[in-house]
Each structure stands twice: as C-alpha cells, then as structure tokens.
Design a protein around this motif. Structure first.
Motif, PDB file in Angstrom:
ATOM      1  N   ASP A 137       0.835  -1.199   0.000  1.00 24.06           N
ATOM      2  CA  ASP A 137       0.000   0.000   0.000  1.00 24.06           C
ATOM      3  C   ASP A 137       0.868   1.246   0.000  1.00 24.06           C
ATOM      4  OD1 ASP A 137      -2.775  -1.013   0.277  1.00 24.06           O
ATOM      5  OD2 ASP A 137      -2.018  -1.826   2.175  1.00 24.06           O
ATOM      6  N   GLY A 138       0.475   2.227  -0.784  1.00 24.00           N
ATOM      7  CA  GLY A 138       1.159   3.514  -0.787  1.00 24.00           C
ATOM      8  C   GLY A 138       2.324   3.570  -1.759  1.00 24.00           C
ATOM      9  N   HIS A 139       2.938   4.725  -1.785  1.00 23.22           N
ATOM     10  CA  HIS A 139       4.092   4.996  -2.640  1.00 23.22           C
ATOM     11  C   HIS A 139       5.242   5.386  -1.728  1.00 23.22           C
ATOM     12  CE1 HIS A 139       1.650   4.979  -6.346  1.00 23.22           C
ATOM     13  NE2 HIS A 139       0.698   5.279  -5.474  1.00 23.22           N
ATOM     14  N   TRP A 140       6.435   4.863  -2.013  1.00 23.59           N
ATOM     15  CA  TRP A 140       7.589   5.005  -1.133  1.00 23.59           C
ATOM     16  C   TRP A 140       8.806   5.473  -1.907  1.00 23.59           C
ATOM     17  CZ3 TRP A 140       7.510   3.128   4.088  1.00 23.59           C
ATOM     18  CH2 TRP A 140       6.315   2.491   4.464  1.00 23.59           C
ATOM     19  N   LEU A 141       9.747   6.083  -1.192  1.00 28.29           N
ATOM     20  CA  LEU A 141      11.078   6.383  -1.707  1.00 28.29           C
ATOM     21  C   LEU A 141      12.067   5.587  -0.878  1.00 28.29           C
ATOM     22  CD1 LEU A 141      10.958  10.264  -2.176  1.00 28.29           C
ATOM     23  CD2 LEU A 141      10.888   8.520  -3.956  1.00 28.29           C
ATOM     24  N   MET A 142      12.976   4.908  -1.548  1.00 31.64           N
ATOM     25  CA  MET A 142      14.041   4.166  -0.868  1.00 31.64           C
ATOM     26  C   MET A 142      15.355   4.878  -1.162  1.00 31.64           C
ATOM     27  SD  MET A 142      12.794   0.272  -1.597  1.00 31.64           S
ATOM     28  CE  MET A 142      13.862  -0.487  -0.391  1.00 31.64           C
ATOM     29  N   TYR A 143      16.210   4.997  -0.139  1.00 30.62           N
ATOM     30  CA  TYR A 143      17.468   5.736  -0.253  1.00 30.62           C
ATOM     31  C   TYR A 143      18.649   4.824   0.021  1.00 30.62           C
ATOM     32  CZ  TYR A 143      14.489   9.877   0.129  1.00 30.62           C
ATOM     33  OH  TYR A 143      13.528  10.830  -0.073  1.00 30.62           O
ATOM     34  N   GLU A 144      19.770   5.088  -0.651  1.00 34.66           N
ATOM     35  CA  GLU A 144      20.954   4.251  -0.500  1.00 34.66           C
ATOM     36  C   GLU A 144      21.669   4.460   0.829  1.00 34.66           C
ATOM     37  OE1 GLU A 144      24.166   4.950  -3.254  1.00 34.66           O
ATOM     38  OE2 GLU A 144      23.992   7.108  -3.033  1.00 34.66           O
ATOM     39  N   GLN A 145      21.426   5.564   1.510  1.00 38.51           N
ATOM     40  CA  GLN A 145      22.103   5.858   2.771  1.00 38.51           C
ATOM     41  C   GLN A 145      21.078   6.090   3.876  1.00 38.51           C
ATOM     42  OE1 GLN A 145      24.710   9.203   2.193  1.00 38.51           O
ATOM     43  NE2 GLN A 145      25.578   8.345   0.326  1.00 38.51           N
ATOM     44  N   PRO A 146      21.478   5.918   5.122  1.00 36.04           N
ATOM     45  CA  PRO A 146      20.586   6.255   6.235  1.00 36.04           C
ATOM     46  C   PRO A 146      20.218   7.739   6.207  1.00 36.04           C
ATOM     47  CG  PRO A 146      22.462   4.971   7.004  1.00 36.04           C
ATOM     48  CD  PRO A 146      22.746   5.340   5.578  1.00 36.04           C
ATOM     49  N   GLN A 147      19.172   8.080   6.930  1.00 38.32           N
ATOM     50  CA  GLN A 147      18.709   9.473   7.057  1.00 38.32           C
ATOM     51  C   GLN A 147      18.211  10.051   5.731  1.00 38.32           C
ATOM     52  OE1 GLN A 147      18.434  10.488  10.182  1.00 38.32           O
ATOM     53  NE2 GLN A 147      19.472   8.631  10.834  1.00 38.32           N
ATOM     54  N   PHE A 148      17.707   9.184   4.838  1.00 40.62           N
ATOM     55  CA  PHE A 148      17.084   9.623   3.583  1.00 40.62           C
ATOM     56  C   PHE A 148      18.047  10.434   2.716  1.00 40.62           C
ATOM     57  CE2 PHE A 148      13.941   9.866   7.136  1.00 40.62           C
ATOM     58  CZ  PHE A 148      13.381   8.628   6.922  1.00 40.62           C
ATOM     59  N   ARG A 149      19.258   9.918   2.561  1.00 37.37           N
ATOM     60  CA  ARG A 149      20.279  10.585   1.752  1.00 37.37           C
ATOM     61  C   ARG A 149      20.747   9.658   0.632  1.00 37.37           C
ATOM     62  NH1 ARG A 149      23.217  10.896   6.551  1.00 37.37           N
ATOM     63  NH2 ARG A 149      24.932  10.121   5.311  1.00 37.37           N
ATOM     64  N   GLY A 150      21.397  10.262  -0.330  1.00 42.40           N
ATOM     65  CA  GLY A 150      21.979   9.495  -1.426  1.00 42.40           C
ATOM     66  C   GLY A 150      20.979   9.239  -2.542  1.00 42.40           C
ATOM     67  N   LYS A 151      21.347   8.348  -3.438  1.00 48.33           N
ATOM     68  CA  LYS A 151      20.469   8.011  -4.557  1.00 48.33           C
ATOM     69  C   LYS A 151      19.171   7.431  -4.024  1.00 48.33           C
ATOM     70  CE  LYS A 151      23.995   7.194  -8.003  1.00 48.33           C
ATOM     71  NZ  LYS A 151      24.577   6.233  -8.944  1.00 48.33           N
ATOM     72  N   MET A 152      18.105   7.686  -4.782  1.00 44.09           N
ATOM     73  CA  MET A 152      16.794   7.207  -4.358  1.00 44.09           C
ATOM     74  C   MET A 152      16.134   6.408  -5.460  1.00 44.09           C
ATOM     75  SD  MET A 152      14.463  10.674  -4.574  1.00 44.09           S
ATOM     76  CE  MET A 152      15.580  11.721  -3.699  1.00 44.09           C
ATOM     77  N   MET A 153      15.124   5.645  -5.056  1.00 44.92           N
ATOM     78  CA  MET A 153      14.343   4.860  -6.002  1.00 44.92           C
ATOM     79  C   MET A 153      12.875   4.931  -5.592  1.00 44.92           C
ATOM     80  SD  MET A 153      14.869   1.003  -7.488  1.00 44.92           S
ATOM     81  CE  MET A 153      14.664   0.145  -5.955  1.00 44.92           C
ATOM     82  N   TYR A 154      12.019   5.205  -6.554  1.00 41.20           N
ATOM     83  CA  TYR A 154      10.571   5.291  -6.348  1.00 41.20           C
ATOM     84  C   TYR A 154       9.975   3.896  -6.402  1.00 41.20           C
ATOM     85  CZ  TYR A 154       5.693   6.121  -7.791  1.00 41.20           C
ATOM     86  OH  TYR A 154       4.324   6.114  -7.910  1.00 41.20           O
ATOM     87  N   MET A 155       9.174   3.566  -5.396  1.00 38.34           N
ATOM     88  CA  MET A 155       8.531   2.253  -5.328  1.00 38.34           C
ATOM     89  C   MET A 155       7.028   2.446  -5.242  1.00 38.34           C
ATOM     90  SD  MET A 155      11.375   0.660  -5.297  1.00 38.34           S
ATOM     91  CE  MET A 155      11.042  -1.036  -4.955  1.00 38.34           C
ATOM     92  N   ARG A 156       6.319   1.943  -6.223  1.00 40.49           N
ATOM     93  CA  ARG A 156       4.861   1.967  -6.187  1.00 40.49           C
ATOM     94  C   ARG A 156       4.374   0.556  -5.875  1.00 40.49           C
ATOM     95  NH1 ARG A 156       3.604   3.331 -12.491  1.00 40.49           N
ATOM     96  NH2 ARG A 156       4.808   1.652 -13.387  1.00 40.49           N
ATOM     97  N   PRO A 157       3.088   0.350  -5.604  1.00 45.58           N
ATOM     98  CA  PRO A 157       2.627  -0.986  -5.229  1.00 45.58           C
ATOM     99  C   PRO A 157       3.054  -2.051  -6.241  1.00 45.58           C
ATOM    100  CG  PRO A 157       0.922   0.599  -4.761  1.00 45.58           C
ATOM    101  CD  PRO A 157       2.016   1.342  -5.509  1.00 45.58           C
ATOM    102  N   GLY A 158       3.608  -3.137  -5.710  1.00 42.80           N
ATOM    103  CA  GLY A 158       4.070  -4.247  -6.538  1.00 42.80           C
ATOM    104  C   GLY A 158       5.183  -5.010  -5.858  1.00 42.80           C
ATOM    105  N   GLU A 159       5.592  -6.095  -6.490  1.00 40.00           N
ATOM    106  CA  GLU A 159       6.685  -6.926  -5.982  1.00 40.00           C
ATOM    107  C   GLU A 159       7.970  -6.581  -6.715  1.00 40.00           C
ATOM    108  OE1 GLU A 159       5.507 -11.023  -6.446  1.00 40.00           O
ATOM    109  OE2 GLU A 159       4.271 -10.953  -4.628  1.00 40.00           O
ATOM    110  N   TYR A 160       9.034  -6.437  -5.955  1.00 40.55           N
ATOM    111  CA  TYR A 160      10.344  -6.100  -6.497  1.00 40.55           C
ATOM    112  C   TYR A 160      11.323  -7.161  -6.010  1.00 40.55           C
ATOM    113  CZ  TYR A 160       7.958  -1.690  -7.302  1.00 40.55           C
ATOM    114  OH  TYR A 160       7.064  -0.730  -7.710  1.00 40.55           O
TER     115      TYR A 160
END
Length: 183
Positions: A137-160
């Motif tokens: 559920d929902g839309h998320w951003l995943m970050y390569e570093q702690p504290q929401f820093r570095g490169k990011m990736m958008y994740m929408r509902p689904g299996e990855y």
C-alpha cells in the motif's frame, strides 16, 4: 486494493535552459522519453502534483523526487550529471502505507513489515541491506544511505524481487520514506 486517487492531476513544465528560459514542454502524466520534445532540460516548474524524474529514457537511471515548486537550475541543485529524459507522475494516496522489506533478493533472508518511515534499517531492524521488497500500500522512496540521503528509487505498489533488474546494480537501500506530500 489500495485507495490510490488516480484522478488527481499533476502538471510539470520543463525548460531547455536554466531560469525557465528557452523552449518548454508541459507534462501532465507519465512521459517515457522527452527527447522528441526537448533536446535538453535544465529547469522546471511543478505547478501541481508530485513527480519522479529520471536522467534516462524509460524511467531508468538516477531518480529525483520533485514536488510543487520551482527548480531554476536543478542540475546543479541536485548534483545531476545529465538532463532529465523521462518523468512519472506520482498519484495521490489516501489510506495506510505498507511495505515488506527483505534482506536478500527474491524475498530471501530476514524480513520486516513497515507502515512508517525508517531512517536506518541497520539500527531499527539489524539488516545490513535491503535487496527486495513488496509494496502493498502507498508509494515510497528508498534511499541508498541512512537518514534519507543518497540516490533514491521510487517504489509503487508491486513486488520487487531484484533491484538489479531495475537498473540498480550494486545499490543498497538503507532508509525508506512514505510519499505523503499533498501531491
């Protein structure tokens, strides 16, 4: 089924030059390849909605989250090396957020279900990395570093099952954030 508001419209306008100069291209939904409309883009205005922009066609390459506002020179502001080639509108989500993260590819290793932001998977879950996930559920951003820093990736509902299949070879994700902006 998630309660995602698909009827919300977003609008982003890209400009060839810095400071909103030169030819422009207006986009109100996903665009997999902007090169036929603009040879380059160095500034943009997000009038409404939220967008992920990518430095390669077909939603590949480095990703950047853009919400309502003006970006007069986003290449230097965001440290981009190349201009934006594609963009994806992020639909407004109302309701709960749920994502299950896995330590290994193909949903292997330890796993944890999340409903809130996580600023450091190592501290919170004792996971060295996250290599697959299931966004329920929902839309998320995943970050390569702690504290929401570095490169990011958008994740929408689904299996990855494998982030490498998405062009994220060698990428580790160490923090996750829900996209809760009023897009």
């Amino acid at each position: 089924m998630s309660n995602t508001g698909m009827n919300m419209r977003g609008k982003i306008t890209f400009y060839e030059e810095k400071n909103f100069q030169g030819r422009s291209y207006e986009c109100m939904n996903d665009c997999s390849d902007m090169s036929s409309s603009l040879s380059r883009s160095q500034s943009c205005r997000v009038e409404s909605g939220c967008f992920m922009v990518y430095d390669r066609s077909n939603y590949m390459g480095n990703q950047y989250f853009m919400k309502r506002g003006e970006y007069s020179d986003y290449m230097s502001m965001m440290g981009m090396r190349d201009c934006i080639k594609s963009c994806r509108m992020i639909p407004m989500h109302r309701g709960q957020y749920r994502m299950k993260i896995y330590e290994k590819e193909n949903f292997g290793g330890q796993s944890h279900e999340m409903m809130e932001d996580c600023d450091n998977v190592m501290d919170r879950y004792r996971m060295d990395e996250c290599q697959s996930c299931n966004v329920m559920d929902g839309h998320w951003l995943m970050y390569e570093q702690p504290q929401f820093r570095g490169k990011m990736m958008y994740m929408r509902p689904g299996e990855y099952r494998n982030f490498r299949d998405m062009g994220m070879s060698g990428q580790r994700f160490m923090s996750m954030r829900r996209i809760t902006d009023s897009c």
